[in-house]
Design a protein around this motif. Structure first.
Motif, PDB file in Angstrom:
ATOM      1  N   VAL A   5       4.146  16.251  -1.966  1.00  0.00           N
ATOM      2  CA  VAL A   5       4.046  15.518  -0.701  1.00  0.00           C
ATOM      3  C   VAL A   5       5.154  14.479  -0.676  1.00  0.00           C
ATOM      4  O   VAL A   5       5.173  13.573  -1.497  1.00  0.00           O
ATOM      5  CB  VAL A   5       2.669  14.839  -0.559  1.00  0.00           C
ATOM      6  CG1 VAL A   5       2.617  14.034   0.740  1.00  0.00           C
ATOM      7  CG2 VAL A   5       1.556  15.877  -0.602  1.00  0.00           C
ATOM      8  N   ALA A   8       3.876  10.974   4.388  1.00  0.00           N
ATOM      9  CA  ALA A   8       2.603  11.040   5.101  1.00  0.00           C
ATOM     10  C   ALA A   8       2.709  10.179   6.356  1.00  0.00           C
ATOM     11  O   ALA A   8       3.056   8.997   6.283  1.00  0.00           O
ATOM     12  CB  ALA A   8       1.462  10.555   4.215  1.00  0.00           C
ATOM     13  N   THR A  55      -1.050   6.175  -2.770  1.00  0.00           N
ATOM     14  CA  THR A  55      -0.006   7.165  -3.020  1.00  0.00           C
ATOM     15  C   THR A  55       0.317   7.227  -4.505  1.00  0.00           C
ATOM     16  O   THR A  55       0.188   6.246  -5.224  1.00  0.00           O
ATOM     17  CB  THR A  55       1.274   6.826  -2.243  1.00  0.00           C
ATOM     18  OG1 THR A  55       1.774   5.567  -2.711  1.00  0.00           O
ATOM     19  CG2 THR A  55       0.996   6.765  -0.761  1.00  0.00           C
TER      20      THR A  55
END
Length: 248
Positions: A5, A8, A55
């Motif tokens: 990822v 976001a 995160t």
């Protein structure tokens, strides 16, 4: 076999109240009110994101508040950002959320995760319903990529619903039980080939579930199986939009 990822984006869409704005006697008052409302929503969103979203690694986090049609804005932002995955919650109490999630899956061009408000925040078992189509290949490979980032104890259940043909129509000299055994053996072998061709890395943690399709609809079959298997996530292709909408 990894799902990194990089960024976001958290989006809140405030429906546009054109009629409400027209009721104000002064346009300036409406502008100020809208500005204050927007600023307050931005602060609330940023607070919730920093409070709940932790995160790991270099993940860029951004927030945005837009005004307009929620579905149109989500689809527009998803396209502009070239998102690989969009996530939306689904309330069990408000029907409008169900309508939004159904249309989001049908109209989106990227992967979509719908999270019911009563879902448990865990990923111990993933259910992948397949019909051997291209959509099922993509769903299986997506589940494999997710599973690769999870502990080895995470199980992937690959399910397939089959129909039992009419014995009289085919004039097969078999009992219903014998015919069912023949079909299940054939479908199980097909599932093994399907897994071996498209996601062999799942073989160590994969289990097959065959379900006979009788009077129950396919969405109901999937939901019943997900409940019986205590599945935490269903990964499936969006083929047959009406069936997907019924499932949601």
């Amino acid at each position: 076999g990894d799902v990194p990822v990089k960024a976001a984006f958290f989006l809140h869409v405030q429906p546009r109240f054109d009629l409400l704005g027209a009721l104000f006697e002064r346009e300036a008052q409406s502008v100020v009110s809208n500005f204050d409302l927007h600023t307050d929503l931005v602060r609330q969103l940023e607070h919730q994101v920093h409070r709940h979203f932790a995160t790991q690694g270099p993940v860029r986090v951004e927030t945005d508040v837009r005004e307009g049609n929620p579905l149109e804005e989500i689809l527009r932002q998803s396209t502009d950002l070239q998102a690989d995955l969009q996530i939306a919650g689904k309330s069990s109490q408000r029907a409008t959320h169900g309508i939004l999630s159904g249309n989001l899956v049908r109209k989106s061009r990227c992967n979509t995760l719908i999270v019911p408000d009563q879902a448990k925040p865990r990923l111990k078992r993933i259910l992948v319903p397949v019909d051997f189509s291209l959509y099922s290949v993509r769903a299986l490979q997506t589940a494999a990529a997710l599973a690769a980032t999870l502990p080895d104890s995470t199980e992937v259940v690959v399910s397939h619903a089959y129909d039992l043909p009419s014995i009289m129509a085919y004039r097969i000299n078999k009992t219903e039980e014998e015919l069912q055994t023949i079909i299940e053996n054939d479908r199980r072998a097909a599932l093994e080939d399907f897994l071996g061709n498209f996601a062999p890395q799942l073989s160590a943690r994969c289990r097959f579930e065959l379900v006979r399709h009788k009077e129950t609809s396919i969405p109901e079959l999937i939901m019943d199986l997900a409940s019986a298997q205590e599945a935490d996530l269903i990964v499936m292709g969006a083929k047959g939009h009406s069936k997907v909408e019924l499932l949601l």
